[in-house]
Design a protein around this motif. Structure first.
Motif, PDB file in Angstrom:
ATOM      1  N   ARG A 110      -7.905   4.224  28.358  1.00  0.00           N
ATOM      2  CA  ARG A 110      -9.248   4.243  28.352  1.00  0.00           C
ATOM      3  C   ARG A 110      -9.844   3.987  29.832  1.00  0.00           C
ATOM      4  O   ARG A 110      -9.052   3.465  30.630  1.00  0.00           O
ATOM      5  N   ARG A 113     -14.020  -0.069  33.291  1.00  0.00           N
ATOM      6  CA  ARG A 113     -15.527  -0.172  33.598  1.00  0.00           C
ATOM      7  C   ARG A 113     -15.938  -1.201  34.609  1.00  0.00           C
ATOM      8  O   ARG A 113     -15.180  -2.261  34.979  1.00  0.00           O
ATOM      9  N   HIS A 123     -22.004   6.311  33.076  1.00  0.00           N
ATOM     10  CA  HIS A 123     -20.924   7.196  32.510  1.00  0.00           C
ATOM     11  C   HIS A 123     -19.545   7.009  32.990  1.00  0.00           C
ATOM     12  O   HIS A 123     -19.411   6.260  33.904  1.00  0.00           O
ATOM     13  N   VAL A 124     -18.640   7.250  32.093  1.00  0.00           N
ATOM     14  CA  VAL A 124     -17.017   7.508  32.358  1.00  0.00           C
ATOM     15  C   VAL A 124     -16.908   8.690  31.886  1.00  0.00           C
ATOM     16  O   VAL A 124     -17.742   9.584  31.261  1.00  0.00           O
ATOM     17  N   LEU A 125     -15.609   9.156  32.149  1.00  0.00           N
ATOM     18  CA  LEU A 125     -15.204  10.582  32.006  1.00  0.00           C
ATOM     19  C   LEU A 125     -14.098  10.445  31.494  1.00  0.00           C
ATOM     20  O   LEU A 125     -12.787  10.749  32.173  1.00  0.00           O
ATOM     21  N   ARG A 126     -13.709  10.391  30.132  1.00  0.00           N
ATOM     22  CA  ARG A 126     -12.308  10.376  29.392  1.00  0.00           C
ATOM     23  C   ARG A 126     -12.343  11.402  28.193  1.00  0.00           C
ATOM     24  O   ARG A 126     -11.447  12.175  28.030  1.00  0.00           O
ATOM     25  N   THR A 127     -13.498  11.394  27.492  1.00  0.00           N
ATOM     26  CA  THR A 127     -13.518  12.270  26.301  1.00  0.00           C
ATOM     27  C   THR A 127     -14.459  13.395  26.505  1.00  0.00           C
ATOM     28  O   THR A 127     -15.239  13.456  27.427  1.00  0.00           O
ATOM     29  N   ASP A 129     -16.774  14.128  24.498  1.00  0.00           N
ATOM     30  CA  ASP A 129     -18.327  13.457  24.593  1.00  0.00           C
ATOM     31  C   ASP A 129     -18.731  13.042  25.777  1.00  0.00           C
ATOM     32  O   ASP A 129     -20.059  12.974  26.331  1.00  0.00           O
ATOM     33  N   ASP A 130     -17.854  12.290  26.730  1.00  0.00           N
ATOM     34  CA  ASP A 130     -18.379  11.687  27.796  1.00  0.00           C
ATOM     35  C   ASP A 130     -18.639  12.705  28.905  1.00  0.00           C
ATOM     36  O   ASP A 130     -19.778  12.769  29.448  1.00  0.00           O
ATOM     37  N   LEU A 228     -21.332   7.358  37.697  1.00  0.00           N
ATOM     38  CA  LEU A 228     -20.152   7.800  37.056  1.00  0.00           C
ATOM     39  C   LEU A 228     -19.066   6.599  37.541  1.00  0.00           C
ATOM     40  O   LEU A 228     -18.775   6.716  39.056  1.00  0.00           O
TER      41      LEU A 228
END
Length: 396
Positions: A110, A113, A123-127, A129-130, A228
């Motif tokens: 994961r 943060r 934002h994060v960018l893993r999924t 939905d992200d 991000l």
């Protein structure tokens, strides 16, 4: 073996399940995933999905009919919450307990943060939905701060610039990616950001996501409409705390990717001893996830004929108008030599040395066939003097 449980429904978990079936296993396979989606591919999230070249319906790894054909007990949208190693059961968030004879742990990672609350702007960018959430906010003229100039942050910055977004890229090290790819290659990547209009700031530390942007350690506010955070990841091993398995920088496994009798790790979460390089490693690369998922399935099925997992790691990254490809173990290298092309042209092939051996190869803007000979040199642990020449410290 009547019941195999695979925890983690991404590339590694799916590869394990498919390999079990392909190798003739007819027992029950329970595939558990905490996201509600069928297994999907993650590399396009920071590229084609973020750049609006693909819609979400292109990322599933298999068509529904192909998944149905595997005859899986599919438990999606339900996280694993605990493991009873002695009792051989996996506890789920919905209260169920799933027994197993064999277990594959492929729970991935994961995002790390930052402190602070940026609300919907952070934002994060893993999924999937992200990626969709960030994509919706990237419109021409909007200001995006990307914290972290690693491969993920660099890819996102490149895509955002292509969408007409104003990008500021913040990186704590003097040269982006230098520990991984070397200073000369890192400087080339930094120049590419500058040339495409990214405000790259190196040697800066971000303290928190703040109202209106991010705040640096010296108190400076870098203003942004969107933020991000791409500062690395954390292995998803929390649910294994107290299970008796060894946890460190991931799930600790041996050279067979085994964490305990009948229990194997695969993909981003697994840290295993790679006998090819004689060291433990945890690889967050798509190709490794698939290869390791396949390998652990075979070892699970053949406990008396297990094989060490000894791959040559591979990754690629698309940034602006060039593709980076690399084989081997670049981090910790002692020398980098460009053996073909030129960095200035952003079309070259560089070879990496650790000790007296060829440890890795990286190419920018080169066709895949250009790397084949050097991949073989890495795979055979070729002597540097034979493959390249004299030993010269990097930068000399």
């Amino acid at each position: 073996m009547k019941q195999v449980v695979v925890v983690g429904a991404s590339a590694a978990g799916l590869a394990a399940a498919e390999t079990l079936r392909r190798e003739g296993y007819e027992g029950t396979i329970t595939l558990i995933g905490d996201e509600p989606y069928h297994p999907y591919d993650r590399p396009p999230l920071s590229k084609q999905i973020l750049g609006r070249q693909w819609e979400a319906d292109r990322v599933p790894l298999r068509a529904p009919a192909d998944l149905d054909g595997l005859g899986l007990d599919l438990r999606l949208g339900t996280a694993a919450t605990g493991l009873d190693l002695a009792g051989r059961t996996v506890a789920l968030a919905d209260g169920a307990r799933v027994p197993y004879d064999g277990l594959v742990i492929a729970t991935g990672v994961r995002p790390r943060r930052l402190p602070g609350d940026g609300g919907e702007r952070a934002h994060v960018l893993r999924t999937l939905d992200d990626a969709l959430a960030l994509r919706d906010r990237l419109v021409p003229g909007r200001r995006l701060v990307v914290v972290g100039a690693g491969f993920l942050g660099a890819e996102a910055a490149a895509v955002a610039r292509g969408l007409g977004v104003e990008v500021t890229l913040l990186e704590p090290t003097p040269v982006p990616l230098a520990p991984a790819v070397g200073e000369r290659v890192g400087r080339m990547l930094a120049e590419a950001h500058h040339d495409h209009g990214v405000d790259l700031r190196t040697g800066v530390t971000v303290a928190e996501v703040a109202d209106g942007g991010v705040r640096l350690a010296d108190g400076t506010l870098v203003e942004a409409d969107e933020v991000l955070v791409a500062i690395g990841s954390v292995p998803n091993t929390d649910w294994l705390e107290g299970s008796g398995l060894t946890l460190g920088n991931g799930l600790e496994c041996d050279e067979y990717s085994a964490a305990a009798p009948g229990v194997y790790g695969a993909g981003d979460v697994a840290r295993w001893h790679n006998p090819l390089f004689g060291t433990a490693m945890r690889i967050e690369h798509r190709t490794n996830a698939t290869e390791q998922g396949m390998a652990v399935a075979r070892n699970l099925l053949r406990p008396d004929a297990r094989k060490p997992f000894a791959p040559v790691p591979y990754f690629w990254s698309d940034q602006y108008d060039f593709r980076i490809q690399a084989y081997g173990l670049l981090r910790g290298h002692e020398e980098v030599t460009v053996v073909e092309g030129a960095l200035e042209e952003r079309k070259f092939l560089a070879v990496y040395r650790s000790g007296d051996r060829v440890a890795g190869v990286l190419a920018v803007g080169m066709p895949p066939k250009a790397l084949r000979t050097w991949r073989q040199a890495v795979a055979t642990r070729a002597a540097w003097r034979d493959a390249v020449g004299e030993l010269v410290p990097e930068g000399a």
